[in-house]
Design a protein around this motif. Structure first.
Motif, PDB file in Angstrom:
ATOM      1  N   TYR A 161     -21.339 -10.586  39.544  1.00 50.95           N
ATOM      2  CA  TYR A 161     -21.413 -10.065  38.173  1.00 50.95           C
ATOM      3  C   TYR A 161     -20.068 -10.138  37.469  1.00 50.95           C
ATOM      4  N   GLU A 162     -18.964  -9.931  38.199  1.00 52.74           N
ATOM      5  CA  GLU A 162     -17.672 -10.012  37.501  1.00 52.74           C
ATOM      6  C   GLU A 162     -17.400 -11.433  37.018  1.00 52.74           C
ATOM      7  N   HIS A 188     -19.751 -12.365  34.162  1.00 49.29           N
ATOM      8  CA  HIS A 188     -19.394 -11.594  32.975  1.00 49.29           C
ATOM      9  C   HIS A 188     -18.153 -12.188  32.295  1.00 49.29           C
ATOM     10  N   MET A 189     -17.172 -12.558  33.095  1.00 45.64           N
ATOM     11  CA  MET A 189     -15.953 -13.138  32.532  1.00 45.64           C
ATOM     12  C   MET A 189     -16.233 -14.506  31.917  1.00 45.64           C
ATOM     13  N   GLN A 197     -24.839 -11.840  27.832  1.00 44.32           N
ATOM     14  CA  GLN A 197     -23.665 -11.065  28.222  1.00 44.32           C
ATOM     15  C   GLN A 197     -23.986  -9.581  28.295  1.00 44.32           C
ATOM     16  N   ILE A 198     -24.773  -9.095  27.344  1.00 42.42           N
ATOM     17  CA  ILE A 198     -25.073  -7.667  27.359  1.00 42.42           C
ATOM     18  C   ILE A 198     -25.930  -7.339  28.573  1.00 42.42           C
ATOM     19  N   GLY A 229     -23.565  -7.370  31.535  1.00 43.66           N
ATOM     20  CA  GLY A 229     -22.723  -6.171  31.482  1.00 43.66           C
ATOM     21  C   GLY A 229     -23.480  -4.956  31.987  1.00 43.66           C
ATOM     22  N   ASP A 230     -24.759  -4.895  31.626  1.00 41.45           N
ATOM     23  CA  ASP A 230     -25.594  -3.792  32.073  1.00 41.45           C
ATOM     24  C   ASP A 230     -25.738  -3.808  33.596  1.00 41.45           C
ATOM     25  N   ALA A 259     -22.498  -2.647  35.102  1.00 40.46           N
ATOM     26  CA  ALA A 259     -22.322  -1.194  35.027  1.00 40.46           C
ATOM     27  C   ALA A 259     -23.100  -0.511  36.142  1.00 40.46           C
ATOM     28  N   LYS A 273     -14.638   4.708  39.721  1.00 39.72           N
ATOM     29  CA  LYS A 273     -14.470   3.996  38.459  1.00 39.72           C
ATOM     30  C   LYS A 273     -15.579   4.386  37.473  1.00 39.72           C
ATOM     31  N   MET A 282     -15.622  -1.993  24.347  1.00 40.20           N
ATOM     32  CA  MET A 282     -16.259  -3.236  24.797  1.00 40.20           C
ATOM     33  C   MET A 282     -17.748  -3.236  24.466  1.00 40.20           C
ATOM     34  N   ALA A 294     -12.797  -7.100  22.824  1.00 38.62           N
ATOM     35  CA  ALA A 294     -13.750  -6.743  23.881  1.00 38.62           C
ATOM     36  C   ALA A 294     -13.297  -7.296  25.227  1.00 38.62           C
ATOM     37  N   LEU A 295     -12.778  -8.507  25.199  1.00 37.49           N
ATOM     38  CA  LEU A 295     -12.289  -9.129  26.433  1.00 37.49           C
ATOM     39  C   LEU A 295     -11.174  -8.297  27.058  1.00 37.49           C
ATOM     40  N   GLY A 345     -12.465  -4.991  28.321  1.00 29.24           N
ATOM     41  CA  GLY A 345     -13.171  -5.151  29.595  1.00 29.24           C
ATOM     42  C   GLY A 345     -12.204  -5.173  30.758  1.00 29.24           C
ATOM     43  N   TRP A 346     -11.122  -5.913  30.601  1.00 29.87           N
ATOM     44  CA  TRP A 346     -10.150  -5.976  31.694  1.00 29.87           C
ATOM     45  C   TRP A 346      -9.473  -4.638  31.916  1.00 29.87           C
ATOM     46  N   THR A 406     -11.758  -2.539  33.981  1.00 31.69           N
ATOM     47  CA  THR A 406     -11.741  -2.913  35.388  1.00 31.69           C
ATOM     48  C   THR A 406     -10.443  -2.508  36.074  1.00 31.69           C
TER      49      THR A 406
HETATM   50  C1  HEM Z   1     -22.436  -4.646  25.683  1.00 29.63           C
HETATM   51  C2  HEM Z   1     -22.572  -4.552  26.886  1.00 29.63           C
HETATM   52  C3  HEM Z   1     -21.522  -4.638  27.938  1.00 29.63           C
HETATM   53  C4  HEM Z   1     -21.557  -3.884  29.087  1.00 29.63           C
HETATM   54  C5  HEM Z   1     -22.595  -2.871  29.465  1.00 29.63           C
HETATM   55  C6  HEM Z   1     -20.388  -4.256  29.864  1.00 29.63           C
HETATM   56  C7  HEM Z   1     -20.087  -3.686  31.096  1.00 29.63           C
HETATM   57  C8  HEM Z   1     -18.935  -3.948  31.815  1.00 29.63           C
HETATM   58  C9  HEM Z   1     -18.529  -3.239  33.019  1.00 29.63           C
HETATM   59  C10 HEM Z   1     -19.284  -2.119  33.679  1.00 29.63           C
HETATM   60  C11 HEM Z   1     -17.355  -3.762  33.436  1.00 29.63           C
HETATM   61  C12 HEM Z   1     -16.540  -3.370  34.670  1.00 29.63           C
HETATM   62  C13 HEM Z   1     -16.852  -4.214  35.836  1.00 29.63           C
HETATM   63  C14 HEM Z   1     -16.000  -3.891  37.054  1.00 29.63           C
HETATM   64  O1  HEM Z   1     -15.008  -3.190  36.938  1.00 29.63           O
HETATM   65  O2  HEM Z   1     -16.340  -4.367  38.131  1.00 29.63           O
HETATM   66  C15 HEM Z   1     -17.007  -4.807  32.507  1.00 29.63           C
HETATM   67  C16 HEM Z   1     -15.890  -5.595  32.591  1.00 29.63           C
HETATM   68  C17 HEM Z   1     -15.563  -6.592  31.679  1.00 29.63           C
HETATM   69  N1  HEM Z   1     -16.172  -6.861  30.469  1.00 29.63           N
HETATM   70 FE1  HEM Z   1     -17.905  -6.034  29.833  1.00 29.63          FE
HETATM   71  N2  HEM Z   1     -19.671  -5.211  29.192  1.00 29.63           N
HETATM   72  C18 HEM Z   1     -20.331  -5.478  27.986  1.00 29.63           C
HETATM   73  C19 HEM Z   1     -19.923  -6.377  27.004  1.00 29.63           C
HETATM   74  C20 HEM Z   1     -18.774  -7.182  27.094  1.00 29.63           C
HETATM   75  C21 HEM Z   1     -18.320  -8.113  26.084  1.00 29.63           C
HETATM   76  C22 HEM Z   1     -19.016  -8.342  24.767  1.00 29.63           C
HETATM   77  C23 HEM Z   1     -17.181  -8.735  26.572  1.00 29.63           C
HETATM   78  C24 HEM Z   1     -16.272  -9.796  25.953  1.00 29.63           C
HETATM   79  C25 HEM Z   1     -16.541 -10.633  25.084  1.00 29.63           C
HETATM   80  C26 HEM Z   1     -16.909  -8.169  27.867  1.00 29.63           C
HETATM   81  C27 HEM Z   1     -15.829  -8.540  28.691  1.00 29.63           C
HETATM   82  C28 HEM Z   1     -15.534  -7.940  29.896  1.00 29.63           C
HETATM   83  C29 HEM Z   1     -14.471  -8.382  30.755  1.00 29.63           C
HETATM   84  C30 HEM Z   1     -13.531  -9.557  30.485  1.00 29.63           C
HETATM   85  C31 HEM Z   1     -14.476  -7.539  31.881  1.00 29.63           C
HETATM   86  C32 HEM Z   1     -13.530  -7.564  33.085  1.00 29.63           C
HETATM   87  C33 HEM Z   1     -13.797  -8.575  34.128  1.00 29.63           C
HETATM   88  C34 HEM Z   1     -15.196  -8.711  34.613  1.00 29.63           C
HETATM   89  O3  HEM Z   1     -15.803  -7.746  35.108  1.00 29.63           O
HETATM   90  O4  HEM Z   1     -15.681  -9.833  34.498  1.00 29.63           O
HETATM   91  N3  HEM Z   1     -17.892  -7.239  28.155  1.00 29.63           N
HETATM   92  N4  HEM Z   1     -17.984  -4.893  31.517  1.00 29.63           N
END
Ligand code: HEM
Ligand code: HDD
Ligand code: HEM
Lengths: 455, 340
Positions: A186-187, A190-191, A238-239, A242-243, A246, A256, A332, A376-377, A380-381, A384
């Motif tokens: 997922y990481e 997501h990235m 992506q959403i 991300g879900d 989470a 965390k 984010m 948002a990028l 997100g970092w 994490t």
């Molecule tokens: C809208 C719903 C979103 C949810 C529920 C969500 C959820 C999460 C969660 C839970 C993490 C932490 C993961 C970890 O620590 O292992 C994370 C990390 C991250 N998020 Fe999101 N995110 C969403 C949208 C976005 C968007 C729109 C972007 C960028 C365009 C983004 C970029 C990132 C990045 C770069 C990380 C850190 C690295 C990774 O886990 O890949 N996220 N996100």
């Protein structure tokens, strides 16, 4: 950002600041190496397939922009490699045998990326069109591979596995378990999607600005359409990812997750709190959605969520850190949904009318969407990375034990700040210079022609 | 097993020294090419030959770092906690060089080209110097097994300074030979030379190749005395096990010097590459079986064998995929297929 304990090495604070700053800088360039090249290939394909001169012009110009951004991305990434040793010898010396493996694979992809980027960028005039196009494909593929491998390393720090310790030394490693650790899929996904969103919305934003200034020709429309389509398709996925992320964090990294929710007391029917700040074991001024967090994480209000009280006091994140994690997660997610709304607007109008929306508000929204995606990028970092504190490798290595005890890191940090400020400003300047030059050449001739390196 | 990993690592070091070195050396000639008018042609040649390849060549450095910290993690930490000053400066130098080069290709005003070009060229000299001092510090055994060695004398010492100066000179020499060959591949018509009152670029670089070859030779000879006084163990190694490499290096250097005006570009390039590569390889052989001084052997410093196996597989894949791709890049470039 960090509250120092008396026992912490003096290098800890500047080292963290330095790492966060240089990574935060580098990560902005990553989407352009990874995903911008894909947009370039779409334009190139269109040009070759349909004899579309405008698309050809776009592809050529984008490749020139990519050349500049790729160079800055490569050198800023190299600094990170040095920093892993200069700032975190405790991490590398002890865990390098495991943690290093994904980086070794990354090296392979960097080679391929650097080689084929060069062939593509410098091959425009001398290679036959289709072979030239195909030389760009390995770039996109190695972008996927490179991202996956670096993020595998990062995911391993969150959910380490695949190694055996004896007397504090790694004595055996299972490479596949290191790479495909529990947080990997997922990481990494997501990235990767984040990279496509950032590149898509940013490039679309540039052309949206042009259109707001009245340049509504086909060149600008296409320049907006290609990246925006990609970004709009990626956003809902992506959403979803991300879900999933989470929920995985909820199950596997309870500390965390508690920081994300800014939750002190373990309980059921936990409300989802938006905004606010965390202090003295409680969240203040958040907007509360009853049972929201419980429902989101376990699909029913009776889901129990562990609070920070469960984390032993000596490895509990500070109040400051909790606030930062909580807010950056909100930012984010908030931006994710805002961009989803923008994508839906675009998708709806385009589906009904086969044309871009006419409203100036649409172009204004696209113009800022790129910046929003970058925010948002970064957020997100921060979620994490800060969410992992005080650990560098969860359960294994504290950040304070990973940091170097040598040298004055502040000096390095100040030098880096100054240097990166200059490099960042120069990058902007150079890109604007390119744009101005193109605009002037468009005014002289209406026939599209390739970018001339002005030697 | 661990020896194999060390060989792979060292192949990376040699590749970086030769290919990355040639790029640094080009920066050296860029720096010394003189004013905007006089230096225009050589700088243009540096631009066009470097642009497509420098990033790929640069990845060898990443390869070395990654191989070192994965295959020999404790040694990596020992090096970074001792030699952090030159390493930090080299890292910043790399940023300045790469971005300066990329920016110069875009800007047009002489003023701006001068600033970006100076950034690129100066850091092209500083960076290999510091990397050379790092090599000298490691080779002369100044990095303790547990790291945290002396922050200053570990790189401000005779062997390190020799390493730094030699690195800059070898880079300059290899680059000059390569650029001589490149210039001959793209000859400028005599009438054109006449009209613009410029010297033939091939000749321009050939002279510089000769000067730098002689300078490198002199420093290398003086280096013998320095090593003997400052790092006797390395000295012994170089003159026993490493001797064949040293001799080959010397012969190739002299060969390139003698044949500069005559031989085919490919032959010249081969000679220069061998001369530079064998010096570095000689260092590695002289140091074997030690990783650091005489206190850490390769086997002692190595990661568990499962990690080394993983690295071996990765290195094999690299051999199968990366080497052909790199060759493709170089072939396309030498055939003049990669240009704006
Ligand atoms: C809208 C719903 C979103 C949810 C529920 C969500 C959820 C999460 C969660 C839970 C993490 C932490 C993961 C970890 O620590 O292992 C994370 C990390 C991250 N998020 Fe999101 N995110 C969403 C949208 C976005 C968007 C729109 C972007 C960028 C365009 C983004 C970029 C990132 C990045 C770069 C990380 C850190 C690295 C990774 O886990 O890949 N996220 N996100
Ligand atoms: C593979 C490694 C890796 C990757 C991909 C990232 N980081 Fe990281 N980061 C680290 C490896 C790391 C680290 C070296 O392990 C640190 C130092 C201390 C720690 O716990 O983790 C760290 C610390 C750290 C901190 C300091 C935390 C604190 O002071 O509380 C921040 C803010 C970031 N990082 C931000 C980022 C950003 C913005 C990244 C995206 C580009 C990023 N990290 C990717
Ligand atoms: C500690 C963390 C990191 C280290 C040590 C690191 C290392 C590097 C290095 C050495 C380079 C230059 C390679 C070249 O010459 O092309 C680079 C570029 C790159 N990095 Fe990072 N990196 C880190 C964080 C990240 C993150 C978070 C990502 C995103 C997923 C990422 C993805 C990339 C990609 C795809 C490139 C090549 C594309 C480009 O240059 O534009 N890196 N990185």
């Amino acid at each position: 950002m960090v509250e120092l304990l008396a026992a912490d090495p003096e290098q800890l604070l500047p080292a963290r600041e330095q790492m966060a700053f240089t990574l935060g800088f580098h990560i902005i360039l990553v989407p352009f190496g990874v995903a911008f090249t894909f947009l370039m290939l779409i334009a190139n394909y269109r040009a070759l397939r349909h004899g579309d001169e405008t698309a050809l012009l776009l592809a050529r110009r984008w490749s020139q922009v990519a050349a500049v951004l790729f160079a800055v991305g490569a050198v800023s990434g190299t600094v990170l490699s040095f920093e892993l040793g200069l700032l975190w010898p405790g991490l590398m010396g002890k865990y390098g045998a495991a943690f290093g493996i994904p980086f070794a694979i990354e090296g392979l992809f960097f080679f391929l990326e650097a080689i084929f980027v060069a062939i593509y960028i410098y091959g425009w005039d001398r290679m036959k069109p289709w072979p030239h196009f195909w030389s760009g494909v390995p770039v996109v593929l190695s972008g996927v591979g490179g991202t996956s491998s670096v993020v595998a390393a990062n995911a391993w720090m969150n959910q380490p596995g695949g190694f055996t310790l004896r007397d504090g030394k790694i004595v055996d490693v299972q490479p596949l378990q290191v790479i495909f650790n529990d947080a990997f899929w997922y990481e990494a996904l997501h990235m990767l999607l984040a990279a496509y969103m950032v590149a898509g919305f940013t490039v679309a934003g540039v052309y949206a600005v042009g259109m707001l200034r009245g340049r509504r020709d086909r060149y600008h429309r296409l320049g907006l359409l290609i990246p925006l389509t990609v970004a709009a398709l990626v956003t809902p996925v992506q959403i979803f990812v991300g879900d999933v992320a989470a929920r995985e964090v909820f199950h596997n990294e309870p500390a965390k997750f508690a920081a994300i929710e800014a939750l002190y007391e373990t309980g059921t029917h936990v409300p989802e709190e938006l905004g606010g700040y965390y202090d003295g074991n409680a969240l203040h001024y958040g907007i509360s959605i009853p049972s929201g967090a419980s429902i989101l994480s376990g699909y029913k209000p009776s889901t129990e969520i562990k609070g920070l009280e469960e984390v032993p006091a000596d490895v509990r994140p500070t109040d400051r850190a909790v606030t930062i994690v909580h807010l950056s997660f909100d930012v984010m997610v908030g931006i994710g949904f805002a961009l989803l709304a923008l994508s839906a607007w675009f998708g709806w109008v385009y589906w009904r009318k086969r044309a871009l929306p006419g409203s100036n508000w649409f172009y204004r929204a696209v113009a800022v969407s790129g910046v929003a995606a970058v925010v948002a990028l970064e957020a997100g970092w921060v979620t994490t990375e800060v969410g992992r504190q005080p650990w560098t490798v969860v359960g294994e290595l504290l950040t304070r034990d990973a940091v170097t005890t040598e040298g004055n890191i502040w000096l390095l940090y100040v030098a880096t700040l100054v240097l990166y400020a200059v490099v960042g400003a120069a990058t902007f300047y150079v890109l604007r210079l390119l744009r101005r030059r193109w605009r002037e050449s468009d005014a002289e001739t209406d026939v599209p022609y390739g970018p001339e390196a002005s030697a | 097993m661990s020896t194999f990993a060390a060989v792979v690592l060292f192949v990376g070091v040699v590749a970086y020294a030769v290919f990355g070195g040639a790029d640094y050396g080009a920066g050296f000639w860029d720096l010394t090419a003189g004013g905007a008018v006089r230096g225009r042609e050589p700088r243009h040649l540096v631009d066009t030959t470097l642009a497509p390849v420098w990033e790929a060549n640069h990845v060898w450095l990443i390869f070395c770092l990654v191989m070192l910290w994965t295959g020999f993690p404790a040694t990596f930490a020992a090096i970074t906690t001792t030699l952090y000053v030159p390493l930090g400066l080299a890292a910043l130098g790399i940023v300045v060089r790469g971005s300066g080069f990329a920016f110069r290709k875009v800007v047009v005003h002489t003023e701006q080209q001068r600033v970006t070009g100076a950034a690129f060229a100066t850091s092209s000299v500083i960076t290999p110097f510091f990397l050379g001092t790092v090599a000298g510090g490691v080779a002369s055994g100044r990095v303790p097994a547990d790291g945290h060695g002396d922050a200053i004398t570990s790189w401000l010492n005779p062997t390190s300074l020799l390493g730094g100066v030699l690195a800059v000179l070898v880079c300059a020499f290899v680059a000059a030979v390569f650029l001589t060959a490149e210039a001959r591949r793209r000859p400028v018509p005599a009438a054109e030379l006449e009209r613009r009152k410029i010297a033939d670029l091939g000749t321009w670089f050939r002279r510089r190749a000769q000067v730098s070859a002689v300078a490198t030779g002199v420093v290398a000879l003086a280096g013998i005395a320095i090593l003997r006084a400052d790092s006797p163990r390395l000295f012994d190694g170089l003159l026993s096990r490493g001797l064949p490499f040293v001799v080959v290096s010397g012969l190739c250097g002299v060969g390139a010097l003698v044949l500069l005006g005559r031989a085919a570009p490919r032959v010249l390039q081969g000679l220069a590459v061998t001369a530079a590569g064998t010096i570095v390889a000689g260092w590695g052989v002289a140091q074997y079986p030690y990783l650091l001084g005489t206190h850490v052997t390769i086997a002692e410093g190595a990661a568990p064998s499962s990690t080394l196996w993983a690295l071996t597989i990765i290195a094999t894949i690299a051999l199968l995929i990366v080497v052909p791709s790199l060759s493709l890049l170089f072939v396309l470039q030498q055939r003049g297929r990669l240009q704006h």
